[in-house]
Design a protein around this motif. Structure first.
Motif, PDB file in Angstrom:
ATOM      1  N   ASN A  38       0.185  62.596  -2.158  1.00 47.02           N
ATOM      2  CA  ASN A  38      -1.029  62.382  -2.940  1.00 47.02           C
ATOM      3  C   ASN A  38      -0.893  62.844  -4.390  1.00 47.02           C
ATOM      4  OD1 ASN A  38      -1.937  61.604  -0.436  1.00 47.02           O
ATOM      5  ND2 ASN A  38      -3.931  62.562  -0.660  1.00 47.02           N
ATOM      6  N   VAL A  39      -0.066  62.152  -5.133  1.00 41.92           N
ATOM      7  CA  VAL A  39       0.173  62.487  -6.536  1.00 41.92           C
ATOM      8  C   VAL A  39      -0.806  61.699  -7.413  1.00 41.92           C
ATOM      9  CG1 VAL A  39       1.867  62.549  -8.384  1.00 41.92           C
ATOM     10  CG2 VAL A  39       2.611  62.832  -6.011  1.00 41.92           C
ATOM     11  N   SER A  40      -1.575  62.415  -8.228  1.00 46.99           N
ATOM     12  CA  SER A  40      -2.510  61.759  -9.135  1.00 46.99           C
ATOM     13  C   SER A  40      -1.756  61.271 -10.366  1.00 46.99           C
ATOM     14  CB  SER A  40      -3.622  62.728  -9.556  1.00 46.99           C
ATOM     15  OG  SER A  40      -4.389  63.117  -8.434  1.00 46.99           O
ATOM     16  N   VAL A  41      -1.970  60.004 -10.719  1.00 46.16           N
ATOM     17  CA  VAL A  41      -1.236  59.400 -11.833  1.00 46.16           C
ATOM     18  C   VAL A  41      -2.173  58.548 -12.674  1.00 46.16           C
ATOM     19  CG1 VAL A  41       0.947  59.339 -10.562  1.00 46.16           C
ATOM     20  CG2 VAL A  41      -0.600  57.364 -10.464  1.00 46.16           C
ATOM     21  N   SER A  42      -1.644  58.031 -13.762  1.00 49.02           N
ATOM     22  CA  SER A  42      -2.351  57.015 -14.548  1.00 49.02           C
ATOM     23  C   SER A  42      -1.312  56.025 -15.050  1.00 49.02           C
ATOM     24  CB  SER A  42      -3.110  57.651 -15.729  1.00 49.02           C
ATOM     25  OG  SER A  42      -2.210  58.109 -16.723  1.00 49.02           O
ATOM     26  N   VAL A  43      -1.782  54.800 -15.353  1.00 51.51           N
ATOM     27  CA  VAL A  43      -0.891  53.750 -15.821  1.00 51.51           C
ATOM     28  C   VAL A  43      -1.606  52.969 -16.913  1.00 51.51           C
ATOM     29  CG1 VAL A  43      -1.679  52.157 -14.026  1.00 51.51           C
ATOM     30  CG2 VAL A  43       0.522  51.768 -15.118  1.00 51.51           C
ATOM     31  N   ASP A  44      -0.850  52.502 -17.889  1.00 56.76           N
ATOM     32  CA  ASP A  44      -1.440  51.709 -18.960  1.00 56.76           C
ATOM     33  C   ASP A  44      -2.069  50.445 -18.385  1.00 56.76           C
ATOM     34  OD1 ASP A  44      -1.611  51.052 -22.005  1.00 56.76           O
ATOM     35  OD2 ASP A  44      -0.691  49.272 -21.101  1.00 56.76           O
ATOM     36  N   SER A  45      -3.328  50.205 -18.743  1.00 54.56           N
ATOM     37  CA  SER A  45      -4.086  49.101 -18.152  1.00 54.56           C
ATOM     38  C   SER A  45      -3.437  47.741 -18.404  1.00 54.56           C
ATOM     39  CB  SER A  45      -5.518  49.099 -18.703  1.00 54.56           C
ATOM     40  OG  SER A  45      -6.244  48.006 -18.204  1.00 54.56           O
ATOM     41  N   LEU A  46      -3.110  47.436 -19.654  1.00 56.71           N
ATOM     42  CA  LEU A  46      -2.551  46.126 -19.987  1.00 56.71           C
ATOM     43  C   LEU A  46      -1.187  45.919 -19.337  1.00 56.71           C
ATOM     44  CD1 LEU A  46      -3.533  45.799 -23.756  1.00 56.71           C
ATOM     45  CD2 LEU A  46      -4.653  44.788 -21.759  1.00 56.71           C
ATOM     46  N   THR A  47      -0.366  46.969 -19.315  1.00 57.56           N
ATOM     47  CA  THR A  47       0.955  46.886 -18.703  1.00 57.56           C
ATOM     48  C   THR A  47       0.848  46.628 -17.212  1.00 57.56           C
ATOM     49  OG1 THR A  47       1.879  48.403 -20.354  1.00 57.56           O
ATOM     50  CG2 THR A  47       3.127  48.108 -18.317  1.00 57.56           C
ATOM     51  N   PHE A  48      -0.093  47.319 -16.569  1.00 52.47           N
ATOM     52  CA  PHE A  48      -0.272  47.172 -15.130  1.00 52.47           C
ATOM     53  C   PHE A  48      -0.745  45.762 -14.778  1.00 52.47           C
ATOM     54  CE2 PHE A  48      -3.177  47.310 -11.479  1.00 52.47           C
ATOM     55  CZ  PHE A  48      -2.288  47.693 -10.498  1.00 52.47           C
ATOM     56  N   ILE A  49      -1.751  45.272 -15.489  1.00 50.62           N
ATOM     57  CA  ILE A  49      -2.287  43.935 -15.204  1.00 50.62           C
ATOM     58  C   ILE A  49      -1.207  42.876 -15.396  1.00 50.62           C
ATOM     59  CG2 ILE A  49      -3.932  42.198 -16.008  1.00 50.62           C
ATOM     60  CD1 ILE A  49      -5.852  44.521 -16.635  1.00 50.62           C
TER      61      ILE A  49
END
Length: 205
Positions: A38-49
């Motif tokens: 359960n590692v909390s992360v974030s990702v760039d929105s435009l890159t992910f989409i």
């Protein structure tokens, strides 16, 4: 080969941190599953989409957490009902040699002969569930409906067998049917009433 997806670990407190992450154009998420706690992360929105659009919903992505590389699938996501923005993603870490379950879109191919005769095609099931190793998960399953006549149905059992994956949705579930064309209601006819002048003439005799 898995596509690389850049993620960043994030702090889970304070709660306002989520808002600042979204305001910065990133999507908060969590990674769990095989060798992941359960590692909390974030990702760039435009890159992910773009990555999902280019590679598909069921593609395997490679991420790096604390120097360890993990293969992940997009397991779930939440969308803002008003803005339509992705608010959160769940990334499932997987073992590439073990089968997983995934939902796959059903794509109807061809024009059924029933539709050509005026019937109405009705698709009632748009996704089915399959099991496969992560690298064998299909993005969509094409189903030929050319021979579907008026009154016919096509069910999960009609999906051709495939050695890469196994369909586990109930085989009796109907995917699509061709309904009979609607017949316009004929206008009701009523007998014309005799003119009052005729009755009046009869009464006068």
């Amino acid at each position: 080969m898995a596509t690389t997806l850049e993620v960043q670990k994030r702090e889970t407190k304070p709660h306002s941190n989520i808002t600042s992450i979204r305001n910065a154009g990133r999507i908060p998420g969590v990674i769990y599953g095989y060798k992941a706690d359960n590692v909390s992360v974030s990702v760039d929105s435009l890159t992910f989409i773009k990555a999902v659009r280019d590679n598909g919903r069921n593609s395997v992505f490679s991420v790096s957490i604390d120097g360890a590389k993990l293969n992940v699938l997009l397991h779930d996501y939440q969308v803002d009902p008003l803005k339509g923005d992705i608010e959160h993603i769940d990334l499932l870490a997987v073992n590439m040699s073990e089968e997983v379950e995934a939902n796959v879109s059903v794509n109807l191919v061809g024009e059924s002969k029933g539709v050509k005769l005026g019937g109405v095609l009705q698709q009632v099931l748009y996704e089915i569930t399959v099991t496969a190793t992560p690298d064998k998960l299909p993005e969509t399953i094409d189903l030929d409906i050319t021979d579907l006549d008026v009154g016919d149905t096509i069910a999960v059992s009609d999906i051709p067998k495939n050695g890469d994956y196994e369909v586990i949705t109930d085989v009796e579930e109907v995917i699509a049917t061709v309904a009979a064309p609607r017949v316009a209601d004929e206008p009701e006819t009523t007998e014309a009433a005799e003119p009052e002048a005729i009755h009046g003439a009869d009464d006068a005799e």
